[in-house]
Design a protein around this motif. Structure first.
Motif, PDB file in Angstrom:
ATOM      1  N   GLY A  60       0.783  -1.228   0.000  1.00 22.38           N
ATOM      2  CA  GLY A  60       0.000   0.000   0.000  1.00 22.38           C
ATOM      3  C   GLY A  60       0.817   1.283   0.000  1.00 22.38           C
ATOM      4  O   GLY A  60       0.241   2.373  -0.027  1.00 22.38           O
ATOM      5  N   GLU A  61       2.124   1.177   0.002  1.00 21.54           N
ATOM      6  CA  GLU A  61       2.946   2.408  -0.013  1.00 21.54           C
ATOM      7  C   GLU A  61       3.255   2.838  -1.436  1.00 21.54           C
ATOM      8  O   GLU A  61       3.447   2.009  -2.325  1.00 21.54           O
ATOM      9  CB  GLU A  61       4.288   2.158   0.692  1.00 21.54           C
ATOM     10  CG  GLU A  61       4.192   1.991   2.191  1.00 21.54           C
ATOM     11  CD  GLU A  61       5.551   1.693   2.825  1.00 21.54           C
ATOM     12  OE1 GLU A  61       5.568   1.433   4.034  1.00 21.54           O
ATOM     13  OE2 GLU A  61       6.593   1.707   2.116  1.00 21.54           O
ATOM     14  N   THR A  62       3.344   4.148  -1.629  1.00 20.73           N
ATOM     15  CA  THR A  62       3.766   4.666  -2.927  1.00 20.73           C
ATOM     16  C   THR A  62       5.092   5.390  -2.746  1.00 20.73           C
ATOM     17  O   THR A  62       5.192   6.308  -1.939  1.00 20.73           O
ATOM     18  CB  THR A  62       2.713   5.632  -3.500  1.00 20.73           C
ATOM     19  OG1 THR A  62       1.496   4.912  -3.670  1.00 20.73           O
ATOM     20  CG2 THR A  62       3.152   6.194  -4.841  1.00 20.73           C
ATOM     21  N   HIS A  63       6.087   4.922  -3.481  1.00 23.13           N
ATOM     22  CA  HIS A  63       7.412   5.547  -3.428  1.00 23.13           C
ATOM     23  C   HIS A  63       7.712   6.220  -4.756  1.00 23.13           C
ATOM     24  O   HIS A  63       7.210   5.805  -5.794  1.00 23.13           O
ATOM     25  CB  HIS A  63       8.496   4.492  -3.148  1.00 23.13           C
ATOM     26  CG  HIS A  63       8.441   3.949  -1.750  1.00 23.13           C
ATOM     27  ND1 HIS A  63       9.560   3.723  -0.991  1.00 23.13           N
ATOM     28  CD2 HIS A  63       7.391   3.582  -0.962  1.00 23.13           C
ATOM     29  CE1 HIS A  63       9.216   3.237   0.190  1.00 23.13           C
ATOM     30  NE2 HIS A  63       7.891   3.138   0.230  1.00 23.13           N
ATOM     31  N   VAL A  64       8.542   7.243  -4.671  1.00 20.29           N
ATOM     32  CA  VAL A  64       8.930   7.968  -5.891  1.00 20.29           C
ATOM     33  C   VAL A  64      10.436   7.883  -6.021  1.00 20.29           C
ATOM     34  O   VAL A  64      11.162   8.014  -5.030  1.00 20.29           O
ATOM     35  CB  VAL A  64       8.507   9.448  -5.799  1.00 20.29           C
ATOM     36  CG1 VAL A  64       8.991  10.206  -7.021  1.00 20.29           C
ATOM     37  CG2 VAL A  64       7.012   9.560  -5.697  1.00 20.29           C
ATOM     38  N   LEU A  65      10.883   7.653  -7.245  1.00 19.55           N
ATOM     39  CA  LEU A  65      12.311   7.566  -7.500  1.00 19.55           C
ATOM     40  C   LEU A  65      12.706   8.746  -8.380  1.00 19.55           C
ATOM     41  O   LEU A  65      12.240   8.859  -9.520  1.00 19.55           O
ATOM     42  CB  LEU A  65      12.596   6.231  -8.195  1.00 19.55           C
ATOM     43  CG  LEU A  65      14.026   5.749  -8.296  1.00 19.55           C
ATOM     44  CD1 LEU A  65      14.661   5.616  -6.904  1.00 19.55           C
ATOM     45  CD2 LEU A  65      14.055   4.390  -9.009  1.00 19.55           C
ATOM     46  N   LEU A  66      13.526   9.619  -7.821  1.00 19.13           N
ATOM     47  CA  LEU A  66      13.964  10.802  -8.563  1.00 19.13           C
ATOM     48  C   LEU A  66      15.429  10.627  -8.932  1.00 19.13           C
ATOM     49  O   LEU A  66      16.157   9.871  -8.290  1.00 19.13           O
ATOM     50  CB  LEU A  66      13.811  12.052  -7.688  1.00 19.13           C
ATOM     51  CG  LEU A  66      12.411  12.323  -7.134  1.00 19.13           C
ATOM     52  CD1 LEU A  66      12.475  13.258  -5.937  1.00 19.13           C
ATOM     53  CD2 LEU A  66      11.526  12.912  -8.220  1.00 19.13           C
ATOM     54  N   GLY A  67      15.847  11.335  -9.950  1.00 17.49           N
ATOM     55  CA  GLY A  67      17.258  11.231 -10.319  1.00 17.49           C
ATOM     56  C   GLY A  67      17.472  11.779 -11.707  1.00 17.49           C
ATOM     57  O   GLY A  67      16.537  11.788 -12.520  1.00 17.49           O
ATOM     58  N   PRO A  68      18.694  12.240 -11.960  1.00 16.66           N
ATOM     59  CA  PRO A  68      18.958  12.792 -13.290  1.00 16.66           C
ATOM     60  C   PRO A  68      18.953  11.702 -14.359  1.00 16.66           C
ATOM     61  O   PRO A  68      18.963  10.519 -14.033  1.00 16.66           O
ATOM     62  CB  PRO A  68      20.354  13.400 -13.146  1.00 16.66           C
ATOM     63  CG  PRO A  68      20.986  12.662 -12.006  1.00 16.66           C
ATOM     64  CD  PRO A  68      19.873  12.252 -11.095  1.00 16.66           C
ATOM     65  N   ASN A  69      18.984  12.108 -15.619  1.00 20.00           N
ATOM     66  CA  ASN A  69      19.068  11.146 -16.726  1.00 20.00           C
ATOM     67  C   ASN A  69      20.293  10.266 -16.535  1.00 20.00           C
ATOM     68  O   ASN A  69      21.359  10.757 -16.154  1.00 20.00           O
ATOM     69  CB  ASN A  69      19.247  11.894 -18.061  1.00 20.00           C
ATOM     70  CG  ASN A  69      17.934  12.494 -18.515  1.00 20.00           C
ATOM     71  OD1 ASN A  69      16.870  12.044 -18.111  1.00 20.00           O
ATOM     72  ND2 ASN A  69      18.020  13.525 -19.337  1.00 20.00           N
ATOM     73  N   GLY A  70      20.112   8.990 -16.804  1.00 19.02           N
ATOM     74  CA  GLY A  70      21.256   8.079 -16.773  1.00 19.02           C
ATOM     75  C   GLY A  70      21.654   7.647 -15.376  1.00 19.02           C
ATOM     76  O   GLY A  70      22.681   6.983 -15.195  1.00 19.02           O
TER      77      GLY A  70
END
Lengths: 252, 414
Positions: A33-43
């Motif tokens: 039930g958790e929503t995680h977000v993955l951020l990061g530059p290209n590549g």
């Protein structure tokens, strides 16, 4: 108190693509039930992480493992992972000549009671015109994303991996895609339970439509920090990724 | 009465081509085969030997005749059964070509008018050893809802079955013919030479679906030509899913009338050591004539397929397209895609082609697997889609057997 097993657990995961190491000892746990977000530059390796979780063969695990509900799925083929409850919204799904969207939605839903569900899905995602066309063949950016959402709503996975759900989509379509994502991530719409999610986003626009619990920053193949997704986005917007991972927001 | 002069002319042309090899495909020594023998007539298709009936079913023939407006069955050299459903009696004619030659004074406007007996040794053989074949005529303005079926069976080993068919669809008429050509399961070796001449009248439409089912030591040499008048439409569907020793055919469609159209759809499965050389040649002469040729070729085992298509525009307003795609499931198979476009004094004609031989893309397989579909089923889905070129009116058992054949080969290829 008894330990709760995370729905998805990534332990010390290192991955090579075409003999080049892209991910380095990644550790990540996502509860039911958790929503995680993955951020990061290209590549930085965001798509690599998603594709490795899904089991695409070009992504070779050189160390570590992936657990789903406590079971090691690292050696499993793609379809078995999907059957267990992992779904993926591809960033740029291929066009499949000769296979109709209707067919793919039907098999994704495993046939059971699909006819009724299908009509609702098709209506909500405005897919009427596309159902008898070859999957993604000549679809616009928005149509492709809506087609992805319909397949996933039929599949109703326990966790959905979203790879850049807002890329190549206009504002109207982002709203529709966001609504479909919420249907996958909230209880009662697709399934009784609340679905989990791991969203890769480059711009963070999708977070205007979808609430996420935890944000992570992936930099040069390593998980650099985690925190409140909106705070992380704000910091990245202000100072860039490098500064972000150095700042005090991490691990708050 | 047949014209003696015309018969003499046909004979002379054939004599001159006795030893002329075909320009395409492996050469077959016709002296190896005996002439096909006479077979007795049957009162109904149900009276055919069980194994022949089963073979016929596999090429789309319904032995009950239900849902068919007319039927013709030939075994070896003999027409053994012809019938027209009562409700169609004044609308279509279905009979042996021998009978039609007698009845219509040798069919002077249709017999050997589109295909020349002097084309090669196979046409020469058919002309010099005249046996049977079917004659079908759809009367002007008649729309025939139920297909007409014909079945050409070879029951004896090591014989030459040569047939000559004439099909006339008169002005404004419309029909669908299903022809199944096959052999008794005990037949190992032999040759089938089939001459077919099609005359499509003004505003008429014929959908002709031919299903071939041979064996790995059987040679096949069809020789077909089609003439299409103003606003006429000819749709040719060709399906071959079983091994053959060699098959070579290159039907020629003459789009003579203004706005005439020809559509060729072919599904070819190369299995075992089959050598298949198949294509279509469309000559666009009529103003605004149109043509489309779609081929889907799958190569397995040690088969060789030449998938050809030629479009020749002689009218400035002609437009035509070739779409030729292939997949190899074996590293011992060979496939050639040979599209050919010819603009013959028609600088404004539009001719185009798309030819591709490529494997099923891995990313497509993985994409479908990500929806919970096992790899072999994902490959089957994509392969079935590859050959799904929408053949209307295809009998259900045949559609099923296409699906089964494809699933089996795709699974083996894994």
């Amino acid at each position: 108190m008894e330990d709760v097993i995370p729905l998805l657990e990534i332990e010390d995961l290192s991955v090579e693509v075409e003999e080049r190491q892209v991910l380095f000892s990644v550790n990540l746990a996502i509860g039911a039930g958790e929503t995680h977000v993955l951020l990061g530059p290209n590549g930085s390796g965001k798509t690599t992480l998603l594709n490795t979780i899904m089991g695409l063969p070009a992504y070779r695990v050189t160390s570590g493992r992936i657990l789903f509900g406590g079971t090691d799925i690292t050696p499993m083929p793609i379809d078995e992972r999907a059957k267990l409850g992992i779904g993926m919204a591809f960033q740029r799904p291929p066009a499949v000549r000769g296979v109709k969207l209707r067919q793919l939605i039907h098999v994704a839903g495993d046939g059971g009671g699909m006819e009724e569900r299908l009509s609702g899905l098709v209506r909500n995602l405005d897919l009427d015109r596309l159902m008898d066309r070859d999957v993604n063949m000549g679809f616009s950016g928005g149509e492709t994303k809506r087609s992805e959402m319909a397949q996933l709503l039929a599949q109703a996975p326990a966790i959905t991996l979203f790879d850049e759900p807002e890329s190549g989509v206009d504002l109207d379509n982002i709203a529709v895609v966001g609504e479909a994502m919420n249907a996958l991530l909230k209880p009662g719409t697709v399934a009784e339970r609340k679905g989990a999610g791991l969203i890769v986003t480059h711009t963070g626009h999708i977070l205007e439509y979808v609430n996420a619990d935890v944000g992570h920053v992936l930099l040069n193949g390593k998980l650099a920090c985690q925190g409140n997704p909106l705070d992380l986005l704000e910091e990245i917007g202000r100072s860039g990724y490098q500064k972000c991972v150095e700042c005090a927001l991490c691990d708050q | 009465m047949r014209s003696v002069t015309r018969d003499q002319e046909i004979r002379e042309l054939a004599e001159g081509a006795r030893d002329v090899r075909a320009g395409l495909g492996p050469d077959v020594d016709l002296t190896r085969f005996a002439e096909a023998i006479e077979q007795g007539r049957v009162d109904s298709m149900d009276d055919l030997e069980r194994q022949l009936k089963e073979a016929a079913l596999r090429v789309g023939i319904d032995a009950s005749g239900h849902g068919r407006s007319g039927s013709y069955v030939q075994v070896d050299r003999s027409a053994v059964y012809e019938a027209v459903q009562t409700s169609y009696e004044d609308r279509i004619e279905v009979m042996s070509v021998g009978h039609a030659l007698e009845l219509y004074d040798g069919l002077p406007e249709h017999w050997w008018r589109l295909v020349s007996p002097g084309k090669d040794k196979y046409t020469a053989y058919a002309a010099l050893h005249e046996t049977e074949g079917y004659f079908m005529r759809v009367r002007a303005g008649e729309r025939i809802e139920d297909p007409i079926q014909s079945c050409l069976l070879t029951s004896e080993n090591n014989v030459n079955q040569n047939v000559h068919n004439i099909v006339i669809v008169e002005d404004g008429a419309e029909a669908h013919i299903i022809t199944g050509c096959t052999i008794h399961p005990d037949v190992e070796e032999g040759i089938h030479v089939g001459i077919s001449e099609f005359y499509i009248g003004k505003g008429a439409k014929l959908t002709f679906t031919m299903i071939h089912n041979w064996s790995q030591r059987f040679d096949v040499r069809p020789r077909s030509a089609i003439s299409v008048a103003e606003d006429g439409v000819f749709v040719n569907n060709y399906i071959m899913l079983e091994p053959v020793k060699s098959l070579q055919t290159f039907p020629v469609a003459h789009l003579e009338g203004a706005r005439s159209r020809a559509i060729f759809n072919s599904i070819i499965y190369g299995l075992e050591d089959s050598r298949i050389d198949l294509g279509s040649d469309t000559i666009l002469e009529g103003e605004g004539s149109r043509s489309e040729a779609v081929t889907r070729a799958i190569s397995a085992d040690r088969s060789t397929i030449h998938s050809r298509g030629r479009l020749t525009a002689r009218s400035d307003t002609a437009k035509a397209h070739l779409d030729c795609r292939g997949i190899l499931f074996s590293d011992e198979a060979v496939q050639y895609a040979v599209p050919e476009l010819v603009s013959d004094g028609a600088p404004r004609a539009e001719l185009s082609h798309e030819a591709a031989i490529s494997p099923i893309a891995e990313d497509e397989i993985h994409y479908i697997m990500a929806r919970g579909v096992p790899k072999d089923e994902a490959i089957s889905m994509i392969t079935r889609g590859f050959v799904d070129i929408d053949i209307p009116g295809l009998p259900e058992p045949l559609r099923r057997s296409i699906d089964e054949a494809i699933s089996a080969t795709a699974a083996e290829a894994l």
